[in-house]
Design a protein around this motif. Structure first.
Motif, mmCIF file in Angstrom:
data_model
loop_
_atom_site.group_PDB
_atom_site.id
_atom_site.type_symbol
_atom_site.label_atom_id
_atom_site.label_comp_id
_atom_site.label_asym_id
_atom_site.label_seq_id
_atom_site.Cartn_x
_atom_site.Cartn_y
_atom_site.Cartn_z
ATOM 1 N N ALA A 1 0.814 -1.219 0.000
ATOM 2 C CA ALA A 1 0.000 0.000 0.000
ATOM 3 C C ALA A 1 0.847 1.267 0.000
ATOM 4 C CB ALA A 1 -0.925 0.008 1.215
ATOM 5 N N CYS A 2 2.086 1.162 -0.487
ATOM 6 C CA CYS A 2 2.933 2.360 -0.528
ATOM 7 C C CYS A 2 3.815 2.315 -1.778
ATOM 8 C CB CYS A 2 3.784 2.456 0.729
ATOM 9 S SG CYS A 2 4.607 4.051 0.940
ATOM 10 N N PRO A 3 3.225 2.559 -2.945
ATOM 11 C CA PRO A 3 4.009 2.506 -4.186
ATOM 12 C C PRO A 3 5.119 3.556 -4.254
ATOM 13 C CG PRO A 3 1.654 2.434 -4.644
ATOM 14 C CD PRO A 3 1.811 2.789 -3.206
ATOM 15 N N VAL A 4 4.931 4.696 -3.592
ATOM 16 C CA VAL A 4 5.936 5.745 -3.662
ATOM 17 C C VAL A 4 7.246 5.317 -3.007
ATOM 18 C CG1 VAL A 4 5.179 6.868 -1.527
ATOM 19 C CG2 VAL A 4 6.344 8.207 -3.296
ATOM 20 N N GLU A 5 7.190 4.454 -2.005
ATOM 21 C CA GLU A 5 8.394 3.900 -1.363
ATOM 22 C C GLU A 5 8.045 2.536 -0.794
ATOM 23 O OE1 GLU A 5 11.483 2.846 -0.860
ATOM 24 O OE2 GLU A 5 11.905 5.003 -1.073
ATOM 25 N N ARG A 6 8.313 1.527 -1.604
ATOM 26 C CA ARG A 6 7.934 0.162 -1.222
ATOM 27 C C ARG A 6 8.746 -0.386 -0.045
ATOM 28 N NH1 ARG A 6 4.602 -1.748 -5.145
ATOM 29 N NH2 ARG A 6 4.649 -0.656 -7.163
ATOM 30 N N MET A 7 9.834 0.277 0.304
ATOM 31 C CA MET A 7 10.672 -0.223 1.391
ATOM 32 C C MET A 7 10.138 0.153 2.771
ATOM 33 S SD MET A 7 13.077 -2.080 0.261
ATOM 34 C CE MET A 7 14.032 -2.180 1.772
ATOM 35 N N ILE A 8 9.185 1.065 2.852
ATOM 36 C CA ILE A 8 8.691 1.481 4.170
ATOM 37 C C ILE A 8 8.014 0.332 4.916
ATOM 38 C CG2 ILE A 8 6.998 2.948 5.340
ATOM 39 C CD1 ILE A 8 7.735 5.190 3.476
ATOM 40 N N PRO A 9 7.052 -0.405 4.318
ATOM 41 C CA PRO A 9 6.488 -1.549 5.058
ATOM 42 C C PRO A 9 7.524 -2.637 5.336
ATOM 43 C CG PRO A 9 5.677 -1.507 2.794
ATOM 44 C CD PRO A 9 6.374 -0.210 3.023
ATOM 45 N N LEU B 1 20.441 -3.141 13.778
ATOM 46 C CA LEU B 1 19.269 -2.311 14.036
ATOM 47 C C LEU B 1 19.578 -0.828 13.833
ATOM 48 C CD1 LEU B 1 17.664 -4.036 17.163
ATOM 49 C CD2 LEU B 1 16.715 -3.887 14.849
ATOM 50 N N PHE B 2 20.760 -0.417 14.237
ATOM 51 C CA PHE B 2 21.134 0.983 14.053
ATOM 52 C C PHE B 2 21.245 1.320 12.565
ATOM 53 C CE2 PHE B 2 24.457 4.233 13.502
ATOM 54 C CZ PHE B 2 23.864 5.284 14.195
ATOM 55 N N ALA B 3 21.932 0.456 11.800
ATOM 56 C CA ALA B 3 22.071 0.687 10.360
ATOM 57 C C ALA B 3 20.707 0.649 9.667
ATOM 58 C CB ALA B 3 23.012 -0.357 9.754
ATOM 59 N N TRP B 4 19.848 -0.287 10.075
ATOM 60 C CA TRP B 4 18.522 -0.392 9.475
ATOM 61 C C TRP B 4 17.649 0.805 9.839
ATOM 62 C CZ3 TRP B 4 16.903 -2.766 5.471
ATOM 63 C CH2 TRP B 4 15.548 -3.022 5.261
ATOM 64 N N PHE B 5 17.835 1.327 11.039
ATOM 65 C CA PHE B 5 17.099 2.515 11.458
ATOM 66 C C PHE B 5 17.493 3.723 10.605
ATOM 67 C CE2 PHE B 5 17.054 6.387 14.079
ATOM 68 C CZ PHE B 5 15.696 6.487 14.325
ATOM 69 N N ILE B 6 18.776 3.880 10.325
ATOM 70 C CA ILE B 6 19.229 4.978 9.469
ATOM 71 C C ILE B 6 18.648 4.816 8.068
ATOM 72 C CG2 ILE B 6 21.237 6.091 8.440
ATOM 73 C CD1 ILE B 6 20.907 6.583 11.440
ATOM 74 N N ALA B 7 18.659 3.582 7.544
ATOM 75 C CA ALA B 7 18.090 3.337 6.218
ATOM 76 C C ALA B 7 16.596 3.653 6.206
ATOM 77 C CB ALA B 7 18.335 1.888 5.807
ATOM 78 N N VAL C 1 15.904 7.311 5.962
ATOM 79 C CA VAL C 1 16.052 7.807 4.593
ATOM 80 C C VAL C 1 14.799 7.495 3.788
ATOM 81 C CG1 VAL C 1 17.380 7.597 2.456
ATOM 82 C CG2 VAL C 1 18.559 7.622 4.658
ATOM 83 N N TYR C 2 14.288 6.257 3.901
ATOM 84 C CA TYR C 2 13.078 5.876 3.168
ATOM 85 C C TYR C 2 11.904 6.784 3.513
ATOM 86 C CZ TYR C 2 15.644 1.494 2.437
ATOM 87 O OH TYR C 2 16.595 0.564 2.097
ATOM 88 N N ILE C 3 11.771 7.123 4.780
ATOM 89 C CA ILE C 3 10.595 7.858 5.257
ATOM 90 C C ILE C 3 10.701 9.348 4.965
ATOM 91 C CG2 ILE C 3 9.316 8.540 7.329
ATOM 92 C CD1 ILE C 3 10.087 5.729 8.449
ATOM 93 N N TYR C 4 11.842 9.955 5.306
ATOM 94 C CA TYR C 4 11.947 11.414 5.233
ATOM 95 C C TYR C 4 12.158 11.934 3.815
ATOM 96 C CZ TYR C 4 12.288 11.240 10.319
ATOM 97 O OH TYR C 4 12.036 11.025 11.649
ATOM 98 N N ARG C 5 12.701 11.120 2.936
ATOM 99 C CA ARG C 5 12.984 11.647 1.596
ATOM 100 C C ARG C 5 11.714 11.827 0.756
ATOM 101 N NH1 ARG C 5 16.139 6.711 -1.535
ATOM 102 N NH2 ARG C 5 14.415 5.216 -1.647
#
Length: 201
Positions: free
Chosen positions: A64-72, A119-125, A128-132
């Protein structure tokens, strides 16, 4: 001469400056042994609810998020590792309470450090997915190129933002306490000198 000076300082400071009975926060904090306090149970319940909700929300709105499929996907992976870390901590606490071998403790610490690094590296990634896409995300399903489900995006946004808020508040509190401690020592040099003398003796 030094002993006379020490005696004069101790006498001038009065009975209030005499060494107080030793107290440690460990006296009132259950360090992983025995039955945890109610506040500890509530804290762990919250820590468990957050990653579980991340898994649920990510799975429900997986497509349900075509604009950024990595968020879910970010929510699901972070939630799974968060739950795994919680279970791992419980197992580690049980091993400590049963006085496990030193080699087992070192292995557990190594695994925990690796999980924390991931978890820290994944949180940073995930940040990026969310804020960009913050300025271009749309909640209108007809706008397929920029669409992301409102519940999914807002949940991911506020979960991630709350982590930054907590980190900022923690840094502020630590800095404030340290500055206050330094200021108290600067205002009362006699007490600081007494502490140095006691440590020397």
């Amino acid at each position: 001469m030094e002993n006379d000076e020490t005696r004069v300082l101790l006498q001038s400071a009065g009975p209030e400056s005499s060494p107080s009975p030793s107290f440690s926060w460990r006296d009132n904090v259950n360090c992983g042994e025995g039955t945890p306090h109610n506040s500890t149970r509530v804290f762990y319940a919250i820590l468990t609810a957050i990653p579980v909700s991340m898994i649920v929300i990510g799975a429900i709105f997986l497509h349900a998020c075509p604009v950024e499929r990595m968020i879910p996907i970010y929510l699901i992976v972070a939630g799974c590792f968060g739950c795994a870390k919680y279970v791992f901590n419980l197992v580690q606490r049980w091993r400590h309470s049963n006085r496990g071998k030193e080699e087992d403790k070192k292995t557990c610490n190594l695994i925990e450090q690796l999980v924390n690094c991931f978890l820290f590296a994944w949180f940073i990634a995930g940040s990026v997915y969310i804020y960009r896409i913050y300025n271009e995300v749309s909640y209108d399903p007809l706008n397929k190129d920029h669409y992301c489900h409102k519940s999914l995006y807002l949940f991911a946004f506020w979960v991630t933002t709350s982590v930054y808020i907590i980190m900022g508040l923690s840094c502020f509190c630590v800095g404030y306490v340290r500055c206050l401690s330094s200021l108290c020592k600067a205002i009362d040099p006699t007490e600081s000198r007494l502490e140095n003398i006691r440590e020397a003796n």
